[in-house]
Design a protein around this motif. Structure first.
Motif, short mmCIF file in Angstrom:
data_model
loop_
_atom_site.label_atom_id
_atom_site.label_comp_id
_atom_site.label_asym_id
_atom_site.label_seq_id
_atom_site.Cartn_x
_atom_site.Cartn_y
_atom_site.Cartn_z
N GLY A 1 -96.10 -35.68 56.84
CA GLY A 1 -94.71 -36.09 56.70
C GLY A 1 -94.17 -35.85 55.29
N LYS A 2 -92.83 -35.78 55.19
CA LYS A 2 -92.12 -35.83 53.91
C LYS A 2 -92.23 -34.59 53.02
N PHE A 3 -92.94 -33.57 53.44
CA PHE A 3 -93.02 -32.39 52.59
C PHE A 3 -91.65 -31.72 52.52
N PRO A 4 -91.35 -31.07 51.39
CA PRO A 4 -90.05 -30.39 51.26
C PRO A 4 -89.88 -29.26 52.27
N SER B 1 -94.61 -25.51 52.14
CA SER B 1 -95.30 -26.26 51.08
C SER B 1 -96.39 -27.14 51.69
N MET B 2 -96.14 -27.64 52.89
CA MET B 2 -97.18 -28.43 53.58
C MET B 2 -98.40 -27.56 53.84
N ARG B 3 -98.18 -26.41 54.38
CA ARG B 3 -99.30 -25.51 54.68
C ARG B 3 -100.12 -25.21 53.42
N ASP B 4 -99.44 -24.92 52.33
CA ASP B 4 -100.15 -24.58 51.10
C ASP B 4 -100.88 -25.80 50.52
N ALA B 5 -100.28 -26.96 50.70
CA ALA B 5 -100.94 -28.18 50.20
C ALA B 5 -102.19 -28.48 51.02
N GLY C 1 -108.33 -28.83 50.56
CA GLY C 1 -109.66 -28.69 51.14
C GLY C 1 -109.88 -29.55 52.37
N THR C 2 -108.82 -30.19 52.86
CA THR C 2 -108.97 -31.11 53.99
C THR C 2 -109.43 -30.38 55.25
N GLU C 3 -110.05 -31.14 56.16
CA GLU C 3 -110.43 -30.60 57.46
C GLU C 3 -109.82 -31.42 58.61
N VAL D 1 -94.45 -35.87 48.10
CA VAL D 1 -93.28 -36.10 47.24
C VAL D 1 -93.52 -35.72 45.79
N ALA D 2 -94.70 -35.20 45.47
CA ALA D 2 -94.95 -34.77 44.09
C ALA D 2 -94.01 -33.62 43.74
N ASP D 3 -93.75 -33.45 42.46
CA ASP D 3 -92.94 -32.31 42.05
C ASP D 3 -93.58 -31.00 42.50
N ASN D 4 -94.90 -30.98 42.44
CA ASN D 4 -95.65 -29.80 42.85
C ASN D 4 -96.71 -30.21 43.87
N PRO D 5 -96.37 -30.20 45.15
CA PRO D 5 -97.30 -30.72 46.17
C PRO D 5 -98.63 -29.97 46.22
N VAL D 6 -98.61 -28.69 45.95
CA VAL D 6 -99.86 -27.93 46.03
C VAL D 6 -100.81 -28.34 44.90
N ALA D 7 -100.28 -28.45 43.70
CA ALA D 7 -101.11 -28.88 42.58
C ALA D 7 -101.61 -30.31 42.83
N MET D 8 -100.75 -31.14 43.40
CA MET D 8 -101.16 -32.53 43.65
C MET D 8 -102.24 -32.58 44.73
#
Lengths: 259, 259, 259, 259
Positions: D20-23, D27-31, D36-38, D214-221
């Motif tokens: 939820g809540k991804f921009p 960005s969700m896919r890249d996060a 590393g989640t499964e 909601v991080a400024d940079n979801p992938v880095a987070m």
């Protein structure tokens, strides 16, 4: 302090006391007196309803029923059936038809069972009891119990007897915000500042036992808790300022002395 | 409660009050009365020693010097020199030769300067002042100030005016353990439970200002803090039980009712 | 992660390690390797500058000076004079002219002395040392040390070796906000989450020793701290969301499934 | 890190992600990739099982079912009946017969309903679902759900989306101590240090959504949380030292340098 109303009764004290762990029945009696309490909870097993040989059998001789509302509790019950049976037995024996409902299947942490507690509460409310359930600090469960007709909800601050204070603060704040019945913080309150904190948060009352009973001087400690509850409630009614992130000078810093 | 001795004076109250931020001098006077305090601190800049036009110039008219020990403070001083100058000026003007030493170069958080505070303390002790320094909760600094002849140490719980409570709890516990002079928790105390907590930890007194002055009802809040301090000190003297990790039943769980 | 610059040197790791308490010099060497650290602090007394018989005398044989910046510390010094003497001795012996300045007169809590630390810092800066002082979490003292020319400030999270985490969080936040030199959280960091928390707050680095050295598996723990520091710093740079009082649905709650 | 087994499946990552809540879906896919989640949880209402016009309808196009276990959740269900209906619908649509069971009647804090959750869990387990229930941090309820055949328990650290961390730490510690199924801390985890803390406590996994989305940079987070989980689990497996009340010198303080 404004008075506290539970079901159809009104109380001027907002401190409830338990009766376990005191060094003697005499010290318990004197601590009740010093605390200013008007509601005293007694484990039904101790009240010797069965006529057995419990050494605490005469505990009721030390609690004046004219002065205190005697609140039987079902401590030791491991499921709804046991709790209901205990409550009925107390009523049959002529005790007030009020019950502090405690159901804790786990002997190590004595944490309450949400499922069995709701089940027993429904039965006992149906049978005309005034039910005060002891619960985990669970806002949704609190709502279910209120809707089932309970007279209060009694969320724990920390496990019974640990003296660790209000570890569940956020959850209790939500319970207080949403409740239409009095919220009594029960268990975990170890020092008067914990009791004061509960009252400052807007709780309606607190129940204390271990912290008073095991103090070096239980009578002085009972007095300390009386003061703590009054302090917290008075502050709540006086309207507290908010917390700040920065400092805020208590006197203007401009116009420093020129001399 | 046992009385509190600072330097050569003995007090029955363990609550000190500040005089800033009250909505009026009248409400301040009534709050002092309700609090039971015997020590009242006043910013020297406000006391209008210079004969200027400060609107609070007549604050001293509202503080009975027969009833309260007037404790001038050096709030606003940014270094030792300014603080010493203020203290001398107060003494010259006939105020008691006691001083609450506050030196805070940073206007945002008003945190005290350890270096300048020790320097000013040495000078003022040499000049015969009874010095009560406001400090960060730094046990080594507290020891230096005690050795320099200060009458108390006054570590902060949180920055002035934030009402956030005793964030520095561990450090203050060490200060209390090591101190041979009274320890007064100053700043950050926002509700009576914070004041009670400080007393339960073994602090000798607390100083409160903002939390009372900005309450909706300062007089009721002053009373609440009086009760909180008494609650905490009474508990400290009554001997508290310890915290536990597991629960501890308030009544024996064996021998459950057989009926 | 952005690199860290202290004085004129740049580091890619933000984790500094201490060398005390390891079960063996070999485990220390392997832990240093696993941690990814580039700055290693060594107690000068251990480095056996005097040619005595300290069993740890050969510790320097296990720290590759090409790979790590060796940071001598003055641990054990009880005043400025002792600390300055130790630093000079290290420089004379050919060690880097960097010093972690530790002065703790109290053997029980090993808390740093603000007065003596500032005094020694001034002397050592004058003599050309790069000075990294270990201090209580005191923002005003941190400012004085920065103005004295120190290369960093190293506030404690909790007393040395306690593993209790960042108990001084608010004060360290203020130090970070006000500092123009790197802020290194030192002491009290007991688990990787504490290290991550420091980095999330915006600290520039952390120093860890006891938590790694006394782990059942120091090498694995060193790796865990490496990951924790990278986690916290990466989060800080990724821009964190804020805390909320209410819940916030992760998916819209309106338009519930109609089927 | 040791692998994690839930029901009959084994995972190398201990970080579960919500969607939820991804921009954006990109960005969700890249996060997801960076984390590393499964295991990826998706609100059933969003997956557009009904063929409606939800703008997030194509979310499943961005989650590779070969790489991730898709974990449908019943977010938005207000009682057992609604939750069961949603789970059945997902299974009918060909999704995995796993379900993250969420029932929260209160829209403000989204706290889970213990009564309805246990009821739905029993039904779904009977129907062959692998059930992962989201619950308050209630050890007795956790035990009931385990006995009902749930594959995990997922206690909350703080209300959903608040980022406030593990406020229920003591209760979760008891759940971990008593559980025979994996314990997944869900909700409230706002920064990597919270995730690391959960793992250090011995939790088996954590679920994160808002803090990353909601991080400024979801992938880095997402990467930061991956590191945080690895840090905490590695530390747990490395065997942590204990907390102390006093300081503990990292180098011997006797035998100070004599020169």
């Amino acid at each position: 302090m404004t008075p506290l109303t539970i079901a159809d009764r009104t109380f001027s004290s907002r401190l409830m006391l338990g009766t376990g762990k005191f060094p003697s029945n005499e010290s318990m009696r004197d601590a009740l007196d010093a605390s200013g309490t008007e509601i005293v909870t007694v484990a039904l097993r101790r009240a010797d309803l069965t006529g057995g040989n419990d050494p605490f059998a005469n505990i009721l001789d030390f609690i004046d029923p004219e002065r205190y509302l005697l609140l039987p509790n079902t401590s030791g019950a491991m499921n709804a059936e046991e709790a209901v049976r205990l409550a009925r037995l107390a009523a049959t024996a002529g005790m007030p038809k009020w019950v502090k409902l405690e159901i804790h299947p786990d002997p190590r942490y004595l944490l309450p069972d949400p499922i069995e507690t709701l089940k027993a509460a429904r039965t006992l409310v149906d049978e005309g009891f005034t039910v005060l359930p002891y619960i985990n600090a669970d806002p949704v469960l609190a709502k279910h119990l209120e809707e089932a007709g309970c007279a209060t909800v009694m969320p724990l601050g920390a496990p019974i007897g640990t003296n660790r204070g209000i570890e569940t603060r956020r959850q209790i704040e939500i319970i207080i915000e949403q409740a239409n019945v009095p919220v009594v913080v029960d268990a975990g309150i170890g020092v008067p500042s914990h009791a004061a904190e509960a009252m400052e948060m807007g709780a309606d009352a607190v129940l204390v036992n271990t912290a008073i009973a095991v103090a070096d001087n239980p009578v002085a400690m009972a007095n300390a808790f009386r003061l703590g509850v009054e302090a917290g409630r008075t502050a709540f009614e006086a309207g507290q300022g908010s917390q700040l992130t920065e400092a805020s000078a208590t006197s203007p810093l401009t116009a420093f002395l020129n001399s």
